[in-house]
Design an enzyme around this catalytic site. Sequence first.
Site, PDB file in Angstrom:
ATOM      1  N   SER A  23      85.615  53.498 -30.985  1.00 29.41           N
ATOM      2  CA  SER A  23      85.351  54.016 -29.645  1.00 29.41           C
ATOM      3  C   SER A  23      86.188  53.233 -28.650  1.00 29.41           C
ATOM      4  CB  SER A  23      83.866  53.877 -29.290  1.00 29.41           C
ATOM      5  OG  SER A  23      83.614  54.450 -28.033  1.00 29.41           O
ATOM      6  N   CYS A  24      86.898  53.929 -27.749  1.00 28.06           N
ATOM      7  CA  CYS A  24      87.897  53.282 -26.891  1.00 28.06           C
ATOM      8  C   CYS A  24      87.814  53.786 -25.459  1.00 28.06           C
ATOM      9  CB  CYS A  24      89.308  53.546 -27.427  1.00 28.06           C
ATOM     10  SG  CYS A  24      89.520  53.306 -29.187  1.00 28.06           S
ATOM     11  N   GLY A  25      88.753  53.332 -24.616  1.00 29.05           N
ATOM     12  CA  GLY A  25      88.854  53.778 -23.237  1.00 29.05           C
ATOM     13  C   GLY A  25      90.239  54.332 -22.956  1.00 29.05           C
ATOM     14  N   ARG A  54      86.104  48.619 -21.895  1.00 31.91           N
ATOM     15  CA  ARG A  54      86.070  49.567 -22.998  1.00 31.91           C
ATOM     16  C   ARG A  54      86.717  49.000 -24.259  1.00 31.91           C
ATOM     17  NH1 ARG A  54      82.636  52.878 -23.561  1.00 31.91           N
ATOM     18  NH2 ARG A  54      83.987  54.259 -24.767  1.00 31.91           N
ATOM     19  N   ASN A 258      89.925  58.608 -27.984  1.00 32.17           N
ATOM     20  CA  ASN A 258      88.683  57.872 -27.787  1.00 32.17           C
ATOM     21  C   ASN A 258      87.597  58.518 -28.635  1.00 32.17           C
ATOM     22  OD1 ASN A 258      86.408  56.571 -26.939  1.00 32.17           O
ATOM     23  ND2 ASN A 258      86.450  57.333 -24.861  1.00 32.17           N
TER      24      ASN A 258
END
Length: 314
Positions: A23-25, A54, A258
């Site tokens: 999970s990312c930004g 993030r 993401n």
Amino acid sequence: MHDTDSYMPHPQGLYDPAFEKDSCGVGFIVNIKGYKSNKTVTEGLKILDRLTHRGATGADPLTGDGAGILMQMPHEFMEKAATDAGYKLPAEGDYGAGLVFMPPDKSDAIYVREVLEKAIREKGQKFIGYRSVPVDSGVLGYIAREKQPVFEHVFIGRGPMTTPGEDFERQLFLIRKTAENTIRASSIKQKFYFYITNLSSKTLIYKGLMLPGRTADFFTDLKSPLIKSALCLVHSRYSTNTFPSWDLAQPFRCVAHNGEINTLRANINWLKAREGMFESAVFGADIKSLKPAIRDEVQSDSATLDNAFELLTM
């Protein structure tokens, strides 16, 4: 780990790297009138800084999970950078460039350059030269420094039989894939350092294992007022489906992603099963150079998505 190891830890006991999650930004800024400016780049870097929450760090608080920025090719900057390195670039659109992660070992780096230059010439394009990309390793954590590659820009001129635009982009794609396959099949001890962020006449990527807010502090090119673009795509990585590594930082060549792909293994297997049926009027016999489409043994779900998307787009 040793230089001959990949970045990924091997399956052991109850642990298998295939079961990690992600999970990312992601951030994006664009001038809707298409006007290139340094302000768009600085604003993109500001977005990246504000995406720090993030991402993640480990016991080493200065080693991030990965961050980066994608922009349009900053011709004015690249022209000056090439001149300073002793080269003269063709007109905008008539050359491609990319950030290359080189092995620190000098003999391995020489081999990588030879392979890349051979691929450039075999595909009918013109090798112009390399430029050492300045970085400030002092902003990195000790974990990132342990596996830090050497950074170089490669400049490639458009060949006389290649038309500008998509035709040139496909040739640059073939060059990268050909070089990647050759180097991965080689016996050089530091081949896992090698990576090309992208080869393009349209876009340029800077990315790595610095903290999001230190991207321009590490890649000092990004502080130049000559760096201009009408758009920027930025990414702060939260690494939970693969361990952090220099090459898995984002943005990738076509996407910044993401989340996680729940059908990842099935998608990879379906694509692999179809590789034997690949054919293309624009690639012809060169289609064999595009295989394997995905290196799933060392890649994240986002990297495999980018590989597939790039293949279908090209």
